[in-house]
Write an enzyme that holds these catalytic residues in place. Structure first.
Site, PDB file in Angstrom:
ATOM      1  N   GLY A 244       0.745  -1.259   0.044  1.00 36.15           N
ATOM      2  CA  GLY A 244      -0.046   0.140  -0.198  1.00 36.15           C
ATOM      3  C   GLY A 244       0.855   1.312   0.028  1.00 36.15           C
ATOM      4  O   GLY A 244       0.309   2.314  -0.229  1.00 36.15           O
ATOM      5  N   GLU A 281       3.589  -6.903   1.548  1.00 36.98           N
ATOM      6  CA  GLU A 281       3.240  -6.968   0.286  1.00 36.98           C
ATOM      7  C   GLU A 281       3.136  -5.794  -0.652  1.00 36.98           C
ATOM      8  O   GLU A 281       1.997  -5.633  -1.287  1.00 36.98           O
ATOM      9  CB  GLU A 281       1.831  -7.876   0.327  1.00 36.98           C
ATOM     10  N   GLY A 283       3.551  -3.505  -4.011  1.00 34.27           N
ATOM     11  CA  GLY A 283       3.600  -3.776  -5.165  1.00 34.27           C
ATOM     12  C   GLY A 283       3.597  -2.346  -5.952  1.00 34.27           C
ATOM     13  O   GLY A 283       4.954  -2.240  -6.177  1.00 34.27           O
ATOM     14  N   ARG A 284       2.806  -1.292  -6.044  1.00 35.95           N
ATOM     15  CA  ARG A 284       3.220   0.017  -6.419  1.00 35.95           C
ATOM     16  C   ARG A 284       4.320   0.567  -6.224  1.00 35.95           C
ATOM     17  O   ARG A 284       5.136   1.283  -7.044  1.00 35.95           O
ATOM     18  CB  ARG A 284       2.043   0.901  -6.056  1.00 35.95           C
ATOM     19  N   ARG A 320      -6.210   4.101 -15.173  1.00 32.37           N
ATOM     20  CA  ARG A 320      -6.115   4.699 -13.983  1.00 32.37           C
ATOM     21  C   ARG A 320      -6.925   6.027 -14.185  1.00 32.37           C
ATOM     22  O   ARG A 320      -7.733   6.465 -13.147  1.00 32.37           O
ATOM     23  CB  ARG A 320      -4.643   4.686 -13.177  1.00 32.37           C
ATOM     24  N   TYR A 324     -10.147   6.269 -11.737  1.00 27.64           N
ATOM     25  CA  TYR A 324      -9.961   6.658 -10.407  1.00 27.64           C
ATOM     26  C   TYR A 324      -9.827   8.265 -10.419  1.00 27.64           C
ATOM     27  O   TYR A 324      -9.542   8.924  -9.329  1.00 27.64           O
ATOM     28  CB  TYR A 324      -8.797   6.418  -9.615  1.00 27.64           C
ATOM     29  N   CYS A 350     -14.228   5.422 -27.917  1.00 22.57           N
ATOM     30  CA  CYS A 350     -15.516   6.137 -27.934  1.00 22.57           C
ATOM     31  C   CYS A 350     -16.127   6.388 -26.455  1.00 22.57           C
ATOM     32  O   CYS A 350     -17.195   5.842 -26.174  1.00 22.57           O
ATOM     33  CB  CYS A 350     -16.255   5.440 -28.896  1.00 22.57           C
ATOM     34  N   GLU A 351     -15.465   7.085 -25.508  1.00 22.72           N
ATOM     35  CA  GLU A 351     -15.961   7.587 -24.491  1.00 22.72           C
ATOM     36  C   GLU A 351     -15.555   8.726 -23.963  1.00 22.72           C
ATOM     37  O   GLU A 351     -14.249   9.016 -24.003  1.00 22.72           O
ATOM     38  CB  GLU A 351     -15.455   6.521 -23.378  1.00 22.72           C
ATOM     39  N   TYR A 378      -0.135  -0.921 -12.107  1.00 22.99           N
ATOM     40  CA  TYR A 378      -1.675  -0.909 -12.273  1.00 22.99           C
ATOM     41  C   TYR A 378      -1.721  -0.292 -13.892  1.00 22.99           C
ATOM     42  O   TYR A 378      -2.593   0.421 -14.079  1.00 22.99           O
ATOM     43  CB  TYR A 378      -2.271  -0.300 -11.373  1.00 22.99           C
TER      44      TYR A 378
HETATM   45  N1  LLP Z   1      -1.759  -6.783  -0.949  1.00 21.14           N
HETATM   46  C1  LLP Z   1      -3.108  -6.975  -1.022  1.00 21.14           C
HETATM   47  C2  LLP Z   1      -3.895  -7.749  -0.417  1.00 21.14           C
HETATM   48  C3  LLP Z   1      -3.712  -6.064  -2.144  1.00 21.14           C
HETATM   49  O1  LLP Z   1      -4.986  -5.983  -2.220  1.00 21.14           O
HETATM   50  C4  LLP Z   1      -2.933  -5.155  -2.683  1.00 21.14           C
HETATM   51  C5  LLP Z   1      -3.570  -4.002  -3.658  1.00 21.14           C
HETATM   52  C6  LLP Z   1      -1.386  -5.160  -2.362  1.00 21.14           C
HETATM   53  C7  LLP Z   1      -1.059  -6.031  -1.539  1.00 21.14           C
HETATM   54  C8  LLP Z   1      -0.473  -4.125  -2.880  1.00 21.14           C
HETATM   55  O2  LLP Z   1      -0.781  -2.690  -2.934  1.00 21.14           O
HETATM   56  P1  LLP Z   1       0.136  -1.754  -3.358  1.00 21.14           P
HETATM   57  O3  LLP Z   1       1.341  -1.804  -2.699  1.00 21.14           O
HETATM   58  O4  LLP Z   1       0.324  -1.980  -5.057  1.00 21.14           O
HETATM   59  O5  LLP Z   1      -0.611  -0.296  -3.029  1.00 21.14           O
HETATM   60  N2  LLP Z   1      -5.446  -0.339  -9.300  1.00 21.14           N
HETATM   61  C9  LLP Z   1      -5.346   0.555  -8.212  1.00 21.14           C
HETATM   62  C10 LLP Z   1      -4.676  -0.227  -7.053  1.00 21.14           C
HETATM   63  C11 LLP Z   1      -5.574  -1.357  -6.448  1.00 21.14           C
HETATM   64  C12 LLP Z   1      -4.666  -2.082  -5.223  1.00 21.14           C
HETATM   65  C13 LLP Z   1      -5.364  -3.286  -5.009  1.00 21.14           C
HETATM   66  N3  LLP Z   1      -4.629  -4.077  -3.948  1.00 21.14           N
HETATM   67  C14 LLP Z   1      -4.758   1.507  -8.750  1.00 21.14           C
HETATM   68  O6  LLP Z   1      -4.257   1.648  -9.893  1.00 21.14           O
HETATM   69  O7  LLP Z   1      -4.432   2.679  -7.944  1.00 21.14           O
END
Ligand code: LLP
Length: 425
Positions: A244, A281, A283-284, A320, A324, A350-351, A378
């Protein structure tokens, strides 16, 4: 010169480079829309986490939903990462790059029986279980496989991550996790099941979080539960604090991964939990800033109220902004002289929601290549074929080398698996 807020990109003369590679040249060689990822930036991002975690029992599980290209997984696996998965497809991707399943945790609210069975066969490190019905199903599937499923319960700490409502997940009203009040009873139930082996506890409160306070609040709530669960005689080996951590798209100033990890470890120590294994965990924050989306300007359409810069990337390539209202920086790959005008950068779909950026000051002409920044997370993974648009190619750069890590979809790929109605039926 580096770009303000984006030191991983720099201009040599007028030309934007990612590591040693000129982005304009990549666009000409491989076409647009084109995703480009820096190996160096993602490695560096992992090292910031890993250095801060050094000396502690830990497993950094990259949340591969952010970007699951095999070359990205391979790069991160070589850095020692584990992986957080949410589907059978993600499991097969990590296995395909040779990651041992013992470095994989399985999250997600809707695991099917088939997904559970496959993950048990593969031998994943832990299932993050999000509800009692899921716990019951996993118990049943594990017993049918003659094994016990390693489990953490994902608890919902009910803290406000103060991020976009669609990507906030740790509030009472969200679909995720087991309510804090119900978690102790859920652990008792888990401990009684022959097919379940309780391993730890898990939470994840949202995405694009730019402050430390919600993490520390969530950790405190989780540790309260750890103490209650252990007082009930159920041992917990690890604490998984989810992902997150946010990145800078505009002027956000999230804490660095190192500062975030240090603050969490200090709180664990202060509460006497220093020896516990920590899982994260992210990601981003691993891949977001490592990627750009390149797109070529097709038409300029100035108007009385708005000027539109129509490019060849669209909401199907990068959703995105449309989904969002996300702000992502857009810069020319080669700067040109002349006064900037204000443009809405829009795609061909077309949106009216198909835009990448609004009211952007740019000096552009048709044929110019623009880069949408911080598109490594993402981006491609959320792409679709809407409007029958083939998905973009992906390129990875390392120093001055570049390699196509996913070829552009071909038109005939669009109907792969489709069948016309048989005339004689
Ligand atoms: N762990 C779990 C259980 C999650 O659901 C997520 C992301 C992560 C880890 C990784 O989170 P991060 O470190 O990437 O923030 N598509 C959206 C973001 C959706 C995130 C979903 N869950 C965007 O483009 O902002």
């Amino acid at each position: 010169m580096t770009l303000p807020g984006a030191p991983w990109l720099h201009r040599r003369g007028r030309t934007l480079h990612l590591e040693g590679v000129a982005l304009d040249a990549l666009a000409r060689a491989h076409g647009t829309p084109l995703y480009v990822y820096s190996r160096g930036v993602m490695r560096e991002a992992v090292r910031r986490y890993a250095d801060a975690l050094a000396g502690r029992p830990h497993l950094l599980c990259y949340a591969m939903k952010a970007n699951s290209n095999l070359a990205v997984l391979q790069t991160l696996a070589a850095e020692g990462c584990g992986f957080d998965i949410v589907s059978a497809g993600e499991l097969e991707r990590v296995l395909a790059v040779g990651v041992p399943a013992s470095r994989v945790v399985f999250s997600g609210v809707g695991k099917t029986r088939a997904e559970m069975g496959r993950a048990l066969e593969a031998g994943v490190r832990c299932f993050n279980v999000e509800s009692l019905p899921e716990l019951d199903r996993l118990d049943e599937v594990a017993r049918a496989h003659g094994t016990r499923a390693p489990v953490s319960l994902r608890v919902n700490p009910d803290v406000d991550a103060r991020t976009h409502p669609y990507i906030s997940t740790g509030l009472r009203d969200n679909k995720f996790g087991i309510a804090h009040d119900e978690a102790l009873a859920a652990y008792r139930r888990a401990a009684e099941r022959a097919g379940i082996a309780v391993q730890g506890i898990d939470c994840h409160i949202g995405s694009q979080i730019t402050e430390l306070a919600p993490y520390l609040d969530a950790l405190d709530r989780v540790l309260d539960l750890v103490e209650a669960v252990e007082a009930a005689g159920i041992g917990l080996h690890h604490v998984d604090l989810g992902g997150g951590l946010g990145i800078t798209y505009a002027d956000e100033q999230p804490p660095g991964a190192d500062a975030m990890v240090r603050a969490l470890l200090a709180r664990l120590d202060a509460r006497g939990h220093g020896a516990r294994e920590v899982l994260l965990e992210p990601g981003r924050s691993i891949v977001g800033n490592a990627g750009v989306l390149l797109t070529e300007v097709q038409y300029l359409k100035p108007g009385p109220h708005k000027n539109f810069c129509i490019v060849d990337a669209a909401m199907n390539d990068l959703v995105r902004p449309a989904m969002y209202g996300a702000w992502m920086d857009i810069v020319p790959c080669t700067e040109r002289d002349g006064a900037a005008r204000t443009w809405d950068v829009v795609g061909p779909v077309c949106e009216s929601g198909d835009w990448l950026g609004r009211d952007r000051p740019l000096a552009v002409r048709p044929g110019d290549v623009l880069a949408v920044l911080s598109a490594g997370a993402y981006g491609f993974v959320m792409a679709s074929n809407y409007n029958s648009r083939p998905r973009a190619a992906e390129v990875m750069v390392d120093g001055d080398r570049a390699f196509v890590v996913r070829e552009r979809e071909r038109i005939e790929d669009l109907w792969r698996g489709e069948r016309p109605w048989p005339d004689d039926a």
